[in-house]
Design an enzyme around this catalytic site. Structure first.
Site, PDB file in Angstrom:
ATOM      1  N   ASP A   1       0.780  -1.253   0.000  1.00 13.50           N
ATOM      2  CA  ASP A   1       0.000   0.000   0.000  1.00 13.50           C
ATOM      3  C   ASP A   1       0.806   1.296   0.000  1.00 13.50           C
ATOM      4  O   ASP A   1       1.745   1.443   0.789  1.00 13.50           O
ATOM      5  CB  ASP A   1      -0.868   0.100   1.262  1.00 13.50           C
ATOM      6  CG  ASP A   1      -1.586  -1.162   1.622  1.00 13.50           C
ATOM      7  OD1 ASP A   1      -1.512  -2.145   0.881  1.00 13.50           O
ATOM      8  OD2 ASP A   1      -2.216  -1.167   2.691  1.00 13.50           O
TER       9      ASP A   1
ATOM     10  N   GLU B   1     -10.481  -2.269   3.895  1.00 14.10           N
ATOM     11  CA  GLU B   1      -9.165  -1.739   4.257  1.00 14.10           C
ATOM     12  C   GLU B   1      -8.977  -0.354   3.617  1.00 14.10           C
ATOM     13  O   GLU B   1      -9.644  -0.013   2.644  1.00 14.10           O
ATOM     14  CB  GLU B   1      -8.054  -2.689   3.771  1.00 14.10           C
ATOM     15  CG  GLU B   1      -8.149  -4.079   4.395  1.00 14.10           C
ATOM     16  CD  GLU B   1      -6.995  -5.017   4.030  1.00 14.10           C
ATOM     17  OE1 GLU B   1      -6.502  -5.707   4.927  1.00 14.10           O
ATOM     18  OE2 GLU B   1      -6.594  -5.068   2.851  1.00 14.10           O
TER      19      GLU B   1
HETATM   20  C1  FRU Z   1      -3.869  -3.626   2.740  1.00 16.84           C
HETATM   21  C2  FRU Z   1      -3.279  -3.990   4.084  1.00 16.84           C
HETATM   22  C3  FRU Z   1      -3.693  -2.991   5.146  1.00 16.84           C
HETATM   23  C4  FRU Z   1      -2.589  -3.115   6.152  1.00 16.84           C
HETATM   24  C5  FRU Z   1      -1.383  -3.378   5.275  1.00 16.84           C
HETATM   25  C6  FRU Z   1      -0.367  -4.308   5.873  1.00 16.84           C
HETATM   26  O1  FRU Z   1      -3.181  -4.159   1.652  1.00 16.84           O
HETATM   27  O2  FRU Z   1      -3.681  -5.309   4.442  1.00 16.84           O
HETATM   28  O3  FRU Z   1      -4.971  -3.185   5.687  1.00 16.84           O
HETATM   29  O4  FRU Z   1      -2.439  -1.940   6.907  1.00 16.84           O
HETATM   30  O5  FRU Z   1      -1.867  -3.945   4.083  1.00 16.84           O
HETATM   31  O6  FRU Z   1       0.759  -4.386   5.059  1.00 16.84           O
END
Ligand code: FRU
Length: 504
Positions: A30, A212
């Site tokens: 992300d 998310e």
């Molecule tokens: C989304 C996610 C988020 C989390 C991060 C962990 O891709 O699962 O929810 O903060 O990646 O790397």
């Protein structure tokens, strides 16, 4: 997230994008903490500083002045024995409401998720924490009072903080998720340290996977600042329109306390049968965790997404890096046929990269079969194509091709459908779920289908219907597969115009 095994190490630099950010030799997911500050775009991101699969989550860091050329910097916020640093955002705390400033410099404040490790004080909990920077975002100090917001939840993450200035007052607003409850939770604060619950939103529309990385922002309708709407974006995984990870959005209003959606569908069928009716930021397989910049210049709303999909993310055949970011996109809101929808266009000045020699065709009939276009080959290019349907049931382009094989980007006019078919796109056998034909609803405009496509070594980003419909997909073609072809199936179609611009 699946079992993590490092891949074998053949060099794959023919996949390394020219226009998209990748970390030099590590894993990323992300985008985090996107902010424009002191003339520089900062892109932080979920990063494994020690490998090229997910793990050791920390915030990597890159900067750019044009959203196209990025410079990688040392890890900004590192995991430690107590916590992984999950996704979050950054604000410029101009008034030093947090008190992290030093008298002459106002702080940048990062709000991130502490994913507490086994054996740590908050083992198993995800809670929100702060770090601050007094040198414009290059070095960061964790707040000693972390976490600042703890609900005792194992699935509370991805805080996006914005400054709300409206009828209800002026304060910080956080949107975050209770991922497994399909809920966005909204909080307010005066100092970024003390948070008070405002409201919750959801479950609503797509709930086929955890929610998310939410975002909340106002946008003017058709550019009219007197006519604002609020947009809530929520990424979910899995449960996207073509499987796996994707981002949906809601259009509505935010009164400083509650987000009210005008685009929630409550009637009718099961979720799985309604995916085509929901609003998706992108219909492709590889556009996830999209989030917008704070403080972008000229009030632009600019977003970047992770160009990968949790279905196969750890297995894509690149090394030593793994996963590109999407192009930065400018998001706007249009009223179209009485309905509001988001419109997206690349935000960086890609025209500045255009090479003088470009390939052009005007008014040409394509017949049943494949026709390779001499002089149009390339691996980093912009393709502008306008088609009028004829008798063909399917027509379009084959890019990164090798004779008749390649990635098909086409239209099925009878189904009003745009699709990307990557069954013959090159390397597909690294994961069972990669091979796919992915579709999006697309309507002709004044009788024609107009597509703008960016090809960048291992990716295809399609902007259709003036940017109302986008599809982003990874591909792993052989280095020698560079042809561009047009094709039709079961009849003919007309190319109104076709222009290929090499980008460098
Ligand atoms: C989304 C996610 C988020 C989390 C991060 C962990 O891709 O699962 O929810 O903060 O990646 O790397």
């Amino acid at each position: 997230m699946d079992t993590l095994t490092p891949i074998s190490t053949t060099t794959t630099d023919s996949y390394r994008p020219a226009l998209h950010y990748t970390a030099k030799d590590t894993w990323l997911n992300d985008p985090n903490g996107l902010i424009f500050h002191d003339g520089v775009y900062h892109l932080y991101y979920q990063n494994n500083p020690l490998g090229n699969v997910w793990g050791n989550m920390s915030w990597g860091h890159a900067t750019s002045t044009d959203l196209l050329a990025w410079t990688e910097h040392p890890v900004a916020i590192a995991c430690d024995e107590n916590e992984d640093i999950f996704s979050g955002s950054i604000v410029y705390d101009r008034q030093n409401t947090s008190g992290f400033g030093n008298g002459s410099v106002a702080p940048l404040v990062a709000i991130y998720t502490s994913a507490y490790k086994p054996g740590s004080m908050h083992e198993g909990v995800q809670a929100q924490s702060l770090a601050y920077s007094l040198d414009g975002g290059y070095t960061w100090t964790k707040h000693t009072g972390n976490p600042v917001l703890n609900r005792g939840s194992a699935e509370f993450r991805d805080p996006k903080v914005i400054r709300y200035d409206g009828d209800a007052g002026s304060y910080w607003v956080m949107v975050a998720v209770e991922a497994k409850d399909f809920q966005v939770v909204l909080y307010k604060s005066d100092d970024l340290k003390n948070w008070e619950l405002l409201s919750t939103f959801g479950p609503a529309n797509a709930t086929g996977g955890v929610w998310e990385c939410p975002d909340l922002f106002p946008l003017p309708v058709d550019g009219d600042p007197a006519n604002l709407r609020w947009v809530l974006t929520v990424n979910l995984n899995p449960g996207g329109p073509n499987n796996g990870s994707a981002g949906q959005y809601f259009i509505g209003d935010f009164d400083g306390t509650t987000f009210t959606s005008a685009s929630t569908i409550t009637e009718g069928l099961q979720d799985a049968d309604r995916l085509g009716e929901y609003r998706w930021l992108d219909w492709g397989r590889d556009y996830y965790a999209a989030v917008s910049f704070s403080d972008a210049p000229d009030n632009r709303r600019l977003m970047i997404a992770w160009m990968n999909n949790w279905d196969y993310a750890n297995h894509i055949p690149t090394t030593p890096w793994r996963s590109p970011m999407s192009l930065a996109r400018e998001i706007s809101l249009q009223a179209s046929d009485g309905k509001l929808c988001l419109v997206q266009q690349p935000a960086g000045d890609l025209a500045a990269l255009a090479q003088p020699e470009s390939f052009r065709l005007s008014e040409t009939t394509i017949h049943d079969g494949v026709q390779v276009l001499a002089g149009a080959a390339g691996t980093v290019q912009r393709i502008d194509a306008s088609f009028t349907p004829g008798s063909a049931e399917e027509f379009g382009l084959i890019l990164r091709g090798d004779g008749t094989k390649g990635t098909r980007v086409g239209i099925r006019p009878g189904q009003a459908q745009l699709f990307v078919d990557r069954r013959e796109s090159g390397k597909t056998d690294f994961h069972a779920s990669f091979l796919s034909i992915d579709t999006a609803p697309a309507l002709p405009q004044d009788g024609s289908y107009d597509l703008t496509i960016y090809v960048d070594r291992c990716s295809v980003e399609v902007f259709a219907q003036g940017g109302q419909v986008t599809m982003t997909e990874l591909i792993f073609p052989a280095e020698t597969s560079t042809d561009l072809a047009v094709y039709a199936v079961g009849g003919g179609a007309t190319i109104n115009s076709l222009k290929v611009t090499q980008l460098a």
